[in-house]
Enzyme design. Structure first.
Site, PDB file in Angstrom:
ATOM      1  N   ASN A 198       0.810  -1.277  -0.042  1.00  0.00           N
ATOM      2  CA  ASN A 198      -0.083   0.024  -0.017  1.00  0.00           C
ATOM      3  C   ASN A 198       0.974   1.325   0.081  1.00  0.00           C
ATOM      4  O   ASN A 198       1.537   1.738   1.013  1.00  0.00           O
ATOM      5  CB  ASN A 198      -0.873   0.054   1.188  1.00  0.00           C
ATOM      6  CG  ASN A 198      -1.809   1.046   1.489  1.00  0.00           C
ATOM      7  OD1 ASN A 198      -1.940   1.954   0.485  1.00  0.00           O
ATOM      8  ND2 ASN A 198      -2.295   1.337   2.486  1.00  0.00           N
ATOM      9  N   LYS A 218      -0.044   4.058  -0.249  1.00  0.00           N
ATOM     10  CA  LYS A 218      -0.807   5.254   0.276  1.00  0.00           C
ATOM     11  C   LYS A 218      -0.426   6.679  -0.703  1.00  0.00           C
ATOM     12  O   LYS A 218      -0.587   6.554  -1.902  1.00  0.00           O
ATOM     13  CB  LYS A 218      -0.275   5.557   1.688  1.00  0.00           C
ATOM     14  CG  LYS A 218      -0.366   4.396   2.756  1.00  0.00           C
ATOM     15  CD  LYS A 218      -0.117   4.630   3.982  1.00  0.00           C
ATOM     16  CE  LYS A 218      -0.227   3.460   4.954  1.00  0.00           C
ATOM     17  NZ  LYS A 218      -0.279   3.360   6.145  1.00  0.00           N
ATOM     18  N   HIS A 259      -9.828   0.502   5.132  1.00  0.00           N
ATOM     19  CA  HIS A 259      -8.272   0.826   5.978  1.00  0.00           C
ATOM     20  C   HIS A 259      -8.464   1.631   6.888  1.00  0.00           C
ATOM     21  O   HIS A 259      -9.182   2.610   6.952  1.00  0.00           O
ATOM     22  CB  HIS A 259      -7.269   1.499   4.635  1.00  0.00           C
ATOM     23  CG  HIS A 259      -5.985   1.304   5.256  1.00  0.00           C
ATOM     24  ND1 HIS A 259      -5.726   2.549   5.822  1.00  0.00           N
ATOM     25  CD2 HIS A 259      -4.920   0.485   5.082  1.00  0.00           C
ATOM     26  CE1 HIS A 259      -4.337   2.416   6.471  1.00  0.00           C
ATOM     27  NE2 HIS A 259      -4.113   1.261   5.884  1.00  0.00           N
ATOM     28  N   GLU A 312      -5.041  -5.369  10.811  1.00  0.00           N
ATOM     29  CA  GLU A 312      -4.021  -4.570  11.130  1.00  0.00           C
ATOM     30  C   GLU A 312      -4.525  -3.646  12.517  1.00  0.00           C
ATOM     31  O   GLU A 312      -5.434  -2.902  12.666  1.00  0.00           O
ATOM     32  CB  GLU A 312      -4.213  -3.473  10.108  1.00  0.00           C
ATOM     33  CG  GLU A 312      -3.788  -3.828   9.025  1.00  0.00           C
ATOM     34  CD  GLU A 312      -3.342  -2.918   7.669  1.00  0.00           C
ATOM     35  OE1 GLU A 312      -2.147  -2.994   7.264  1.00  0.00           O
ATOM     36  OE2 GLU A 312      -4.014  -2.025   7.509  1.00  0.00           O
ATOM     37  N   GLY A 317       1.899   2.611  10.938  1.00  0.00           N
ATOM     38  CA  GLY A 317       2.884   3.611  10.651  1.00  0.00           C
ATOM     39  C   GLY A 317       4.167   3.771  11.641  1.00  0.00           C
ATOM     40  O   GLY A 317       4.808   4.731  11.953  1.00  0.00           O
ATOM     41  N   SER A 356       3.014  -1.779  10.685  1.00  0.00           N
ATOM     42  CA  SER A 356       4.545  -1.733  10.946  1.00  0.00           C
ATOM     43  C   SER A 356       5.393  -3.023  10.679  1.00  0.00           C
ATOM     44  O   SER A 356       6.152  -3.635  11.477  1.00  0.00           O
ATOM     45  CB  SER A 356       4.458  -1.516  12.291  1.00  0.00           C
ATOM     46  OG  SER A 356       4.315  -0.077  12.637  1.00  0.00           O
TER      47      SER A 356
HETATM   48  P1  PGA Z   1       2.667   0.605   8.179  1.00  0.00           P
HETATM   49  O1  PGA Z   1       1.155   0.522   7.246  1.00  0.00           O
HETATM   50  O2  PGA Z   1       3.315  -0.866   7.198  1.00  0.00           O
HETATM   51  O3  PGA Z   1       3.262   1.721   7.487  1.00  0.00           O
HETATM   52  O4  PGA Z   1       2.111   0.331   9.410  1.00  0.00           O
HETATM   53  C1  PGA Z   1       0.460  -0.493   7.172  1.00  0.00           C
HETATM   54  C2  PGA Z   1      -0.998   0.014   6.235  1.00  0.00           C
HETATM   55  O5  PGA Z   1      -1.258   0.929   6.739  1.00  0.00           O
HETATM   56  O6  PGA Z   1      -1.598  -0.846   5.735  1.00  0.00           O
END
Ligand code: PGA
Length: 235
Positions: free
Chosen positions: A8, A10, A86, A156, A162, A198
């Site tokens: 992802n 983003k 999400h 998640e 993040g 993460s």
């Molecule tokens: P991250 O994001 O790996 O940066 O924690 C995962 C997500 O938002 O799907």
């Protein structure tokens, strides 16, 4: 069974940055893995050689919905997957809206990657299972999955998105067992389970497991070294 890795991106990458990453991704030996990329809409064409996933999808086919992109329109472009619910979208979308989006995706033969997860507060109040069950039941309310429809569920923990640290493998596995039980009770059996929040090359070894089907990456998905190392570890 091949693991699934959903990247992802983003809103992390400008067009030029996405072009660079795509070039770097040519080194990937991705035949042992189901690699799915979720670029920003402006960067979709850069990743056209990959399995593409939308980061969200609106439920109406067409209309006066400024800023939205419909599941219907995505399906016309051959998009096979879409994230829905999400954590960063749940700030705006209710469970009812998520349910409408899941329905629209399935109607258009797009596999929903439904993200579910508890907040830190839910966890501290020991409400994780209750929250996950509610999110699943509401997302699939009044939906009867046909034999050719599949879904992907990404667990998640919202408070872990993040950052650098993730859950322990045992905790993830316990929750996956619980999610399977809930899906089973709901009569849903054509699914894959992913874990996200993460996930990085520094912790992937410690959470590698045969009890679920893959991972949803955020920050790691825009760093070629992380992607290479993660694929090496899970393939
Ligand atoms: P991250 O994001 O790996 O940066 O924690 C995962 C997500 O938002 O799907």
């Amino acid at each position: 069974m091949k693991k699934t890795l959903v990247c992802n991106q983003k809103m992390y990458l400008t067009y030029d940055e996405a072009v660079l990453i795509e070039k770097e991704m040519k080194v990937l030996d991705d035949k042992d893995i189901n690699l799915i990329i979720c670029p920003s809409y402006l960067n979709f064409n850069i990743f056209k050689d990959y399995e593409l996933c939308s980061q969200d999808a609106f439920y109406e086919d067409k209309g006066a919905y400024t800023g939205c992109i419909s599941a219907f329109d995505l399906s016309l472009r051959g998009i096979k997957y879409s994230l829905v619910g999400h954590s960063e979208r749940r700030l705006y979308d209710t469970d009812e809206v998520i349910n409408l989006k899941v329905k629209a995706l399935l109607k258009n033969m797009i596999t929903p990657i439904l993200c579910i997860g508890e907040t830190k507060n839910d966890r501290e109040l020991r409400k994780t299972s209750q929250v996950l069950k509610k999110q699943l039941e509401k997302a699939f309310k009044d939906i009867k999955l046909e034999d050719d429809m599949k879904v992907i569920i990404a667990y998640e923990p919202r408070y872990l998105i993040g950052g650098k640290n993730t859950l322990l493998k045992e905790e993830i596995e316990d929750i996956m067992v619980y999610i399977k039980k809930v899906l089973d009770n709901m009569g849903i059996n054509n699914y894959k389970l992913l874990y996200g929040g993460s996930v990085h090359d520094k912790n992937i070894e410690s959470i590698k497991s045969d009890n679920f089907d893959g991972y949803l990456l955020g920050a790691a998905s825009i760093d070629i070294n992380e992607i290479v190392n993660i694929i090496k570890c899970i393939k």
